[in-house]
Each structure stands twice: as structure tokens, then as C-alpha cells.
Motif scaffolding. Structure first.
Motif, PDB file in Angstrom:
ATOM      1  N   VAL B 473       0.843  -1.201   0.000  1.00 52.87           N
ATOM      2  CA  VAL B 473       0.000   0.000   0.000  1.00 52.87           C
ATOM      3  C   VAL B 473       0.876   1.248   0.000  1.00 52.87           C
ATOM      4  O   VAL B 473       0.660   2.181  -0.775  1.00 52.87           O
ATOM      5  N   GLY B 474       1.891   1.230   0.879  1.00 55.84           N
ATOM      6  CA  GLY B 474       2.787   2.379   0.957  1.00 55.84           C
ATOM      7  C   GLY B 474       3.484   2.625  -0.364  1.00 55.84           C
ATOM      8  O   GLY B 474       3.647   3.766  -0.809  1.00 55.84           O
ATOM      9  N   MET B 476       2.387   1.847  -3.350  1.00 56.59           N
ATOM     10  CA  MET B 476       1.450   2.389  -4.339  1.00 56.59           C
ATOM     11  C   MET B 476       1.213   3.872  -4.100  1.00 56.59           C
ATOM     12  O   MET B 476       1.119   4.666  -5.044  1.00 56.59           O
ATOM     13  N   VAL B 477       1.127   4.256  -2.802  1.00 57.11           N
ATOM     14  CA  VAL B 477       0.862   5.657  -2.488  1.00 57.11           C
ATOM     15  C   VAL B 477       2.043   6.539  -2.879  1.00 57.11           C
ATOM     16  O   VAL B 477       1.878   7.574  -3.520  1.00 57.11           O
TER      17      VAL B 477
END
Lengths: 150, 590
Positions: B473-474, B476-477
């Protein structure tokens, strides 16, 4: 419904989520544009997938005869990172507490923490799903998703 | 013999009778006292019930129900004045859920009689306000009526109440059961008067609450609308606009007071002294000293937004004066050095002065009431005021520090407050980035003059970067952030992949250094080794969730050029890339 009304509902709903989602979520909204129209949806979906996998792994790990606290700590660290990246502050805080108990190697406490984390995750998941639905409605009505205060 | 006995007997009998009467009287009195006690208890209970709710409807209904029960009433009703004030309308009764809206003119003599006194008044069962029960063959019970003052919000001054400040009354009518031959006792009338007063107070509380909730809702609505407008304006500014449109949009932004654009012009630092002249008179009234020390290595002139800088300074100094009762304020201004590693709050970037810029650091120390360290983070949030700070004379709305933070952020700096606790004073510190005039390259200066009030928009399009983060997730962000800024991003999950993938085309590598069990510093070393001979080797920047000293030192040690605290915002990332650009580490993109 009018686009204006939907946008207003969206902003009001988002404002009411401030306890669950912090400013970081607003940042994600900023990254959604014509070249990346589904960004928020993609990140949130990835978060759901990731979280569910981690929660399963954690449940399994805590069920073992010999609990591997290092592995559990690594999982919780992951969860902390991803929830932090998406702005799910209550999940992140629950993870921080969880890691403290991991250090103490207390199985019962860790199981309780896991419950807590699961609960917070489910709460924020419901909120995010509702938010995404509102976004879809706005887009379907031809409007633009309003930005949040960062 | 009998002749003697009879008078004795008589007197005994008389005495007996006398005693019996006395006993009966005492019984009656006991009964009365008991009733009064009970009534007193009822009054307390009643009052409690009435005052326990802030909902006007509940207040009134409860009053009627409880009164009916306590006094054994056949009917109890409340007449409220209409909006016009010319009539009284039957609003609540005990026996009927929704009474038909009977009205009577307010100028009836019986009503005037009741409204002119605070006592409960006996009225005729035939008067219009008392005709509440169906007319039957029975003798109607006695009726009393009492006024209930309705307090206006702006009349809510306790010492004037209830005589002078209000002219609006409601009418409460109470009927004893018909055919009961019961009469109103004095203590019952007193009870009714007490209750009427309590109801008046409870209603006024309810009214105030309603009013404040309405005001709050209005404020929230306005806030939402303003946010929407502001966001739309911001988006608009980021796209191509005609000059007139741009001007309009920027006017909205400025007047909304929630976003500022910087006007970078020549800034005379000696003006800091002049700003203090505004504060000195106020401070001297409170007998506080104000001192200013400016370090000799400060340049005389710099480039920056003077107005905003002064606003921040005045706000901070003003706060210091406000919360200090004795002693004084010391202000120090100097050039910030990179030994600010000892600061609790990390900067995005080490304040490394370059040929073109320096960091101005101002510390405002006061001997005032201090702040509980737990409250410090809340200080910079809009609209939040913690109790001890919101003292009697705090006229501010709590926006001051939030705006200061905004301005300081725009100046690529940082602002924070340190305090050892309540009663131990506080120090507000802010660092802002200012330009050195004459050393800025020509193109930048021209840019600034051509479009005043607009931030320099750096161009990162096509900049090739690598992101390493094991958290999907990190990753992708962070990738999303960089893509949004125009970069060409390669995202990898492990140190191995990272070292393998980095090529000489990549200008920046973002490494997450907070992964447990992974030595990202080693990764950094290996990347440097891979390009050891190259002058244009990629710059490595750390991403981390921890901000401790060890992490920073390790980053410096392996030659990283910066440390970013996760989660990363768009502004932060943009600032980092701009800084890298300005420090000459990156050349403007092709």
C-alpha cells in the motif's frame, strides 16, 4: 440527486470521518486525476486485500503452540505501515499498541490486541466502502469529486 | 350523694370531650404537616424531572404530568402566546395528547389579572381559559392559574429576572376534580408558583441550547461550503486559466483566508525590529520586558514574503504577551544551522544553506503560563482551544496558530512550541527559508517578477526515480505521489531488486529505512558502490516512520541527502524534489 447535493453529502460524510481517517486520506484524493481516475479505489482495494491477508496470518500465528513473536511483530508492522499510508489512524494506533504487547511477549494480550485491530479495521472498511459508493454516485451523475482539507 | 357526683362527672366528660377535640385537631395538623412534607418532596422531585431535560416539549409535558399527579388534578393545561403576541393558544393538556388549537385573545381581563402577579390566582371555572373539560352535570372543581415567564435570550440577566426583563408569559391552568368539594390550600398554591418558576428557567435553557445548535449547524454548513469553494479554486489555479480568471480565483483564495500565496520580494530584516514596536506598548502596560537579539551573521536583506513573515512573528509574539503575566518575552533571530538534529520535530530536509538560500530561525521565549506538553500538538489545529488557554481574555477564534503553520509551511519551514509544562513558560520556534538577493540566478528572479503571487512551479516531468518499500500500500501511495508530480517511477519491494534495477538514468532513489529485519542502509551503500565513479550518481532519500536521532545519523553516514517522514503528503514530496533541484543535485528536466 443533484451533483451539488451529492458533493455536499460527500464532504459532510468525509468531515464526519475525521476520527477514522486522517489528513493522509485527503492526500490520496489529491492524487486522483484524469491520468489516474481510479487511484483511490485501487489503493483502498489493495489495502483491503492486504489487510485481510495480514489478519489471517496473524490469527494463524497466534493459534500456534509456540508463538513466533518476531513474525507477529513483522506482520503488525506491515499493517501499521499500510494503514498509515491510507490514513486509517485508529487502525494504526491499534497496531502501535499491539507492537508494544508483542515486545512483552504476552500471548493473551496479543490476542486481545488482534481483536481490537480487527474491529478497527472492520469499522474503517465500512466507512471507506460507503465513501467509495458516494464517489461512484457523484461520478455517475457527471460531477467531480470534491477535495478534502489536507 | 348523686348531687355531688354529677358536676364532677360533668367536668370529667367535658375534659374528655375537650381532649378528644384537641387530639382530633392535632391529628389534622399532623396530617397537614405530613402533606406539606410530602409536597416538599414532590416539589424537589418535580423540579429535578423538569430540569433534567433540555427539550422544551418534554419539559412541558413532564410538568403537567407531575403536577397532575402530585396535586391530584382533574386537568392541567398550558396556553402559549402566539407569534403575534395577540392570542394565547392551548398548547398542552394533561388529558388530551394533541389538543385542538383553541385560542383566546390575550387581552382578556382574567388573563391580565394572572399576568400581573407572580402568585397563583383562583379563577372562575367559566372563564374561557378554564373551559377545558366537557360541560357536564357536575360541579366543576376550583381552578387556579399562574403565569410562566418566557425569557428571551437577550434578556437573560439573572438579577433582573423575572420582573423587568420579560413581557411574554405562558398561562398554566390547574383544575381540581369536580364534585370533590376540595379546595386549594395555601401550600398547594405555593407549590404551583415554585413549579412555574422552575419551568421558566428550564425553558430558557432549552431555548439557549436550540439557538446555539442552530448557530453551530449554520457554521458547519458555511465551513463545508467554504471548503468546497476553496478546493475548487485550488484545482482551478493548477490548470491553465485566462489572466482575468486567474485573478478572480486568487482573490477568492486570499479572501477565504485559508490559503495564502507568497509574494516574494525584497525583505528587510531590520523590519523585524519595527514589528516589535507594535508589541512593546502592550507589553509595557502589563509591565513585561521585550528583548530582541539579532545574530550578526544574518544578512541585511533577503528575499521572501515579508508581510506573511511579519504576520507569523506578530501572531507568535502576541500570543506570548497574552499568556504572560510577569517577566517578559525574549526574541532571538539567527541563521539556522544543521545541528538542528537536536530538535524534536524533524524537518523534511536538513536546513543546509546553499548559495541561494538560508534558513532564518526565530525563537520567542516567554515566562508565561506555559503549556501542558500533551496539549502542544492541538495548538496548531484549527478551532481547537484547550481549557487553560481559553482564558477570560482570549478573543481569538483559535485560527491564529493554524494560519501561522500554513504560512511557515509555504515558506518551506517548520514551526513548533516547546514548554516544560504549566507555569514553566514556553518557547515558540519557527524556521523559514529565505532567498539571498543578488545570488539568485537570473531566470528565477525574472520568473518571480513576471507572475507575482504565484509559487514557482518546478518541472519534474520525466524525472526517473526508484521507490523501494516492502509495504504494497505504501509503495502504491508513494508511486502515486511521484507520478502525480510528473515523475517516471519504478517501484520495487526489496533491497535486492532495488540494487539490481537502479540504472544511471535514475536520478533519485527513495528507500524505506524502517523495515524491520532489512538493512536499508546497506542497500544505500551498495547503490553508491555501483555508481562510485559517476559524478551524476542517483541521490538517495530515506523514507521512514521513525524520526529518532539514530535513524538520522545513519542516513547522513551513508550519504543520503534527505529524510522524509511517512506518511508523505503531496506538498512534502514536492518540496523535497524542489529542494533537490535547487541544491543543484538535479538538473531541470529535459
Amino acid at each position: 440527486m443533484e451533483v451539488d447535493q451529492l458533493q455536499r453529502s460527500f464532504l459532510e460524510y468525509t468531515n464526519s470521518l475525521f476520527r477514522f481517517l486522517d489528513g493522509q486520506f485527503g492526500q490520496l484524493q489529491l492524487l486522483q486525476d484524469e491520468s489516474n481516475p481510479e487511484f483511490v479505489f485501487e489503493v483502498v482495494s489493495l489495502f483491503f486485500e492486504d489487510s485481510e491477508r495480514i489478519l489471517n496470518d496473524l490469527t494463524l500465528a497466534l493459534d500456534q503452540q509456540n508463538v513466533d513473536f518476531k513474525k507477529i511483530d513483522a506482520h503488525v508492522h506491515q499493517f501499521k505501515g499500510s494503514s498509515s499510508s491510507i490514513g486509517a489512524q485508529r487502525v494504526r494506533n491499534a497496531c502501535i499498541a499491539f507492537r508494544n504487547f508483542c515486545e512483552g511477549q504476552n500471548v493473551e494480550a496479543c490476542r486481545r490486541c488482534l481483536q481490537q485491530v480487527k474491529q478497527e479495521y472492520l469499522l474503517v472498511k465500512t466507512k471507506l466502502e460507503a465513501l467509495l459508493r458516494l464517489e461512484q454516485q457523484i461520478l455517475a451523475a457527471g460531477g467531480v469529486i470534491p477535495m478534502l482539507d489536507s | 350523694m348523686l348531687v355531688h357526683i354529677i358536676p364532677d362527672l360533668l367536668s370529667v366528660k367535658t375534659r374528655e370531650l375537650f381532649l378528644k377535640n384537641k387530639a382530633a385537631e392535632l391529628d389534622r395538623e399532623m396530617g397537614l404537616i405530613r402533606t406539606q412534607e410530602e409536597t416538599g418532596r414532590h416539589v424537589r422531585m418535580l423540579t429535578h424531572e423538569i430540569r433534567s431535560t433540555l427539550d422544551r416539549h418534554t419539559i412541558l409535558k413532564t410538568t403537567l404530568v407531575e403536577l397532575g399527579r402530585t396535586l391530584g388534578l382533574e386537568e392541567c393545561a398550558l396556553w402559549m402566546p402566539t407569534r403575534s403576541g395577540l392570542e394565547l393558544q392551548l398548547s398542552y393538556t394533561l388529558r388530551h395528547q394533541n389538543p385542538v388549537g383553541f385560542t383566546v385573545p390575550i387581552q382578556l381581563p382574567v388573563i391580565n389579572q394572572v399576568f400581573n402577579t407572580s402568585r397563583a390566582v383562583k379563577i372562575s371555572p367559566n372563564s374561557p381559559v378554564a373551559r377545558l373539560r366537557p360541560v357536564g352535570k357536575y360541579m366543576p372543581g376550583e381552578v387556579v392559574a399562574v403565569r410562566v415567564p418566557l425569557l428571551h435570550l437577550n434578556n437573560f440577566q439573572i438579577h433582573d429576572w423575572p420582573e423587568l426583563s420579560t413581557k411574554r408569559y405562558a398561562l398554566m391552568v390547574l383544575m381540581l376534580p369536580s364534585d370533590s368539594a376540595r379546595q386549594w390550600h395555601v401550600h398547594e398554591l405555593e407549590l404551583v408558583e415554585v413549579v412555574a418558576d422552575q419551568v421558566a428557567v428550564a425553558l430558557s435553557h432549552a431555548a439557549i441550547l436550540e439557538e446555539s445548535m442552530r448557530a453551530r449547524d449554520l457554521l458547519m454548513e458555511q465551513n463545508v461550503a467554504l471548503d468546497l469553494a476553496r478546493r475548487e479554486a485550488e484545482t482551478a489555479v493548477q490548470t491553465e486559466l485566462m489572466p482575468e480568471q486567474r485573478l478572480m480565483v486568487e482573490t477568492i483564495l486570499k479572501s477565504s483566508n485559508l490559503l495564502a500565496t507568497l509574494i516574494n520580494d525584497v525583505l528587510d530584516l531590520s523590519r523585524l525590529k519595527m514589528a516589535l514596536n507594535l508589541i512593546k506598548p502592550i507589553a509595557s502596560v502589563k509591565r513585561l520586558y521585550v528583548t530582541l537579539s539579532m545574530s550578526p551573521d544574518l544578512p541585511e536583506y533577503s528575499v521572501g514574503d515579508e508581510k506573511r513573515l511579519m504576520q507569523v512573528l506578530l501572531n507568535v509574539v502576541g500570543n506570548a504577551v497574552k499568556f504572560t503575566k510577569e517577566g517578559g518575552i525574549s526574541i532571538a533571530a539567527f541563521v539556522a544551522k544543521s545541528d538542528s538534529l537536536r530538535d524534536p520535530e524533524p524537518l523534511n530536509f536538513f536546513p543546509i544553506p546553499s548559495d541561494n538560500h538560508f534558513y532564518l530561525r526565530i525563537e520567542v521565549k516567554d515566562t508565561g503560563s506555559g503549556i501542558n506538553p500533551q496539549d502542544i500538538p492541538k495548538l496548531f489545529m484549527k478551532f481547537v482551544q484547550s481549557q487553560p488557554l481559553a482564558a477570560k481574555n482570549s478573543g481569538g477564534s483559535g485560527l491564529g496558530l493554524a494560519i501561522c503553520k500554513r504560512f511557515v509551511n509555504l515558506m518551506e519551514g517548520h514551526i513548533w512550541i516547546e514548554s516544560e509544562g504549566l507555569g514553566r513558560g514556553a518557547t515558540a520556534i519557527f524556521i523559514v527559508k529565505l532567498g539571498i538577493p543578488g545570488r539568485l540566478n537570473e531566470s528565477k528572479l525574472q520568473f518571480v517578477h513576471k507572475v507575482p503571487g504565484n509559487q514557482v512551479k518546478p518541472n519534474f516531468s520525466g524525472l526517473k526515480v526508484v521507490v523501494m518499500d516492502d509495504n504494497s500500500v505504501g509503495r502504491m501511495v508513494t508511486k502515486g505521489l511521484l507520478v502525480h508530480l510528473g515523475c517516471d517511477v519504478l517501484a520495487v519491494a526489496s533491497g535486492e531488486d532495488c540494487v539490481r534495477a537502479v540504472s544511471q538514468e535514475h536520478k533519485v532513489v527513495f528507500l524505506d529505512v524502517s523495515i524491520p529485519g532489512v538493512d536499508s542502509f546497506e542497500v544505500a551503500v551498495r547503490i553508491h558502490e555501483k555508481f562510485s565513479k559517476r559524478p551524476d550518481r542517483p541521490i538517495i532519500v530515506a523514507l521512514t516512520g521513525n524520526t529518532d536521532r539514530t535513524t538520522k545519523e545513519n542516513c547522513l553516514r551513508v550519504g543520503m541527502k534527505g529524510v522524509i517522514l511517512k506518511p508523505v503528503s503531496l506538498d512534502k514530496m514536492r518540496n523535497v524534489l524542489s529542494d533537490l533541484l535547487e541544491h543543484g543535485y538535479l538538473s531541470e528536466s529535459q
